[in-house]
Design an enzyme around this catalytic site. Structure first.
Site, PDB file in Angstrom:
ATOM      1  N   LYS A  91       0.819  -1.209   0.000  1.00  0.00           N
ATOM      2  CA  LYS A  91       0.000   0.000   0.000  1.00  0.00           C
ATOM      3  C   LYS A  91       0.856   1.263   0.000  1.00  0.00           C
ATOM      4  O   LYS A  91       0.350   2.355  -0.269  1.00  0.00           O
ATOM      5  CB  LYS A  91      -0.973   0.008   1.172  1.00  0.00           C
ATOM      6  N   ASP A  92       2.156   1.126   0.275  1.00  0.00           N
ATOM      7  CA  ASP A  92       3.068   2.272   0.268  1.00  0.00           C
ATOM      8  C   ASP A  92       3.831   2.410  -1.047  1.00  0.00           C
ATOM      9  O   ASP A  92       4.707   3.275  -1.160  1.00  0.00           O
ATOM     10  CB  ASP A  92       4.080   2.141   1.408  1.00  0.00           C
ATOM     11  N   ARG A 137      -7.920   8.455   3.489  1.00  0.00           N
ATOM     12  CA  ARG A 137      -9.011   7.469   3.493  1.00  0.00           C
ATOM     13  C   ARG A 137      -9.596   7.312   4.886  1.00  0.00           C
ATOM     14  O   ARG A 137     -10.824   7.344   5.070  1.00  0.00           O
ATOM     15  CB  ARG A 137      -8.509   6.114   2.997  1.00  0.00           C
ATOM     16  N   ARG A 138      -8.745   7.114   5.870  1.00  0.00           N
ATOM     17  CA  ARG A 138      -9.239   6.897   7.225  1.00  0.00           C
ATOM     18  C   ARG A 138      -9.979   8.132   7.740  1.00  0.00           C
ATOM     19  O   ARG A 138     -11.038   8.022   8.363  1.00  0.00           O
ATOM     20  CB  ARG A 138      -8.085   6.537   8.160  1.00  0.00           C
ATOM     21  N   ARG A 155       1.491  10.804  12.405  1.00  0.00           N
ATOM     22  CA  ARG A 155       2.393  10.038  11.554  1.00  0.00           C
ATOM     23  C   ARG A 155       3.452   9.379  12.410  1.00  0.00           C
ATOM     24  O   ARG A 155       3.673   9.753  13.552  1.00  0.00           O
ATOM     25  CB  ARG A 155       3.050  10.939  10.500  1.00  0.00           C
ATOM     26  N   ARG A 161       2.971   6.127  17.035  1.00  0.00           N
ATOM     27  CA  ARG A 161       1.567   6.518  17.073  1.00  0.00           C
ATOM     28  C   ARG A 161       0.888   6.057  18.364  1.00  0.00           C
ATOM     29  O   ARG A 161       0.074   6.783  18.941  1.00  0.00           O
ATOM     30  CB  ARG A 161       0.841   5.995  15.837  1.00  0.00           C
ATOM     31  N   CYS A 247      -1.911  10.452  -3.267  1.00  0.00           N
ATOM     32  CA  CYS A 247      -1.881  10.397  -1.808  1.00  0.00           C
ATOM     33  C   CYS A 247      -2.942  11.298  -1.174  1.00  0.00           C
ATOM     34  O   CYS A 247      -3.230  11.178   0.013  1.00  0.00           O
ATOM     35  CB  CYS A 247      -0.497  10.785  -1.296  1.00  0.00           C
TER      36      CYS A 247
END
Length: 317
Positions: A91-92, A137-138, A155, A161, A247
């Site tokens: 996903k990155d 998205r989140r 981040r 986190r 992004c």
């Protein structure tokens, strides 16, 4: 069985980011590759690098260079021959990659769900709660369900986190279950069911890249490629390509296999979560025609507040 690199006086060099989760993924990759070929672990040297994305933590990734900040150092090492292959969280990885690079293997996909840390559900968050995330998205998906929430930029790696949450910088945060599982922290929070809270494209998948012209390494890596995981994540990346997502784009997607058929469900959001558009399609393995058509359909129905964050069809994968 291929001869061990050790017996050829050549050690295969596996490049990875130096974060704890990236290192866990590198160890898994080495273990699978060595098991597939009957090698000892010394046949594969893990070569870590501190990626640009791990150096700048006070700004959203989309504002400082996007996903390339996770891959550019390893890309350079591959190009220069410093390493033979590299491991990434898929996903990155940018949707469109240089022709000289090939995703030679996708490992069996982990849990695709997000995990909510700090509450038992999105609905259980107090009114006006602060949700820590830097993922469009989140943030958009949460605001779509709970417009009263306050999004706090978060981040850093998993430990960073969780540490920010512990000192009260937010009331809750979201992490990928796949990463928590790989770090043996599966009990950190509450998984959100993927049919109701769609994950990110490629979430939970480990991608292994090498140089396209390195036929020997590609052949070695092919032995650990997981066919069903490749079908699912390449379909999701085809959707990204068809949408021209970046992004800054809030894209959620879920790919499932049911009774031998493949189905992809997708949702696009405006950044503030106020607008949402949904769609789905069935597709045959590695046939991305229906997915490209779904991307076009979603964009045709999207509001301006959604469409402005997508550039339309990119080069086909």
């Amino acid at each position: 069985m291929p001869e061990s690199p050790e017996t050829q006086n050549r050690i295969l060099r596996l490049g990875t980011r130096a974060s704890p989760l990236a290192m866990a993924q590198a160890y898994e990759t080495r273990a699978r590759l060595c098991a597939a070929h009957g090698w000892g672990e010394s046949a594969v040297e893990i070569v870590p690098v501190t990626a640009s994305g791990d150096k700048v933590l006070d700004r959203p990734l989309a504002d400082i260079g996007g996903k390339a900040l996770w891959t550019k150092e390893l890309d350079l090492w591959l190009h220069e021959g410093v390493i033979d292959f590299a491991v990434h969280s898929l996903k990155d990885v940018e949707t469109i990659r240089p022709d000289w690079l090939t995703i030679a293997a996708i490992l069996p996909r982990e849990d695709v769900r997000d995990c909510l840390v700090g509450a038992s559900s999105i609905a259980a968050l107090p009114h006006g709660a602060r949700l820590g995330t830097s993922a469009p998205r989140r943030a958009a998906q949460a605001l779509n369900l709970r417009p009263d929430l306050k999004i706090v930029p978060f981040r850093g790696n998993v430990a960073t986190r969780l540490g920010k949450l512990a000192v009260g910088e937010a009331d809750a945060t979201l992490l990928a279950m796949a990463g928590l599982n790989r770090l043996d922290q599966a009990d950190a929070g509450t998984p959100l069911e993927a049919d109701e809270w769609l994950p990110a494209p490629g979430q939970g998948a480990i991608a292994i890249e090498c140089r396209t012209d390195d036929a020997a390494t590609r052949a070695l890596l092919a032995t650990i490629d997981h066919a069903d995981s490749r079908i699912a994540v390449l379909a999701e990346r085809a959707l990204l390509a068809g949408l021209g997502g970046t992004c800054h784009s809030a894209i959620a997607v879920r790919t499932v296999q049911q009774s031998g058929s493949w189905h992809l469900l997708a949702s696009l959001f405006s950044p503030d979560g106020a607008d949402r558009i949904d769609g789905q399609t069935a597709f045959a393995a590695l046939d991305h025609g229906p997915i490209t058509a779904l991307a076009a359909d979603l964009l045709s129905r999207a509001s301006d507040t959604i469409a402005m964050h997508f550039s339309g069809a990119a080069a086909p994968l």
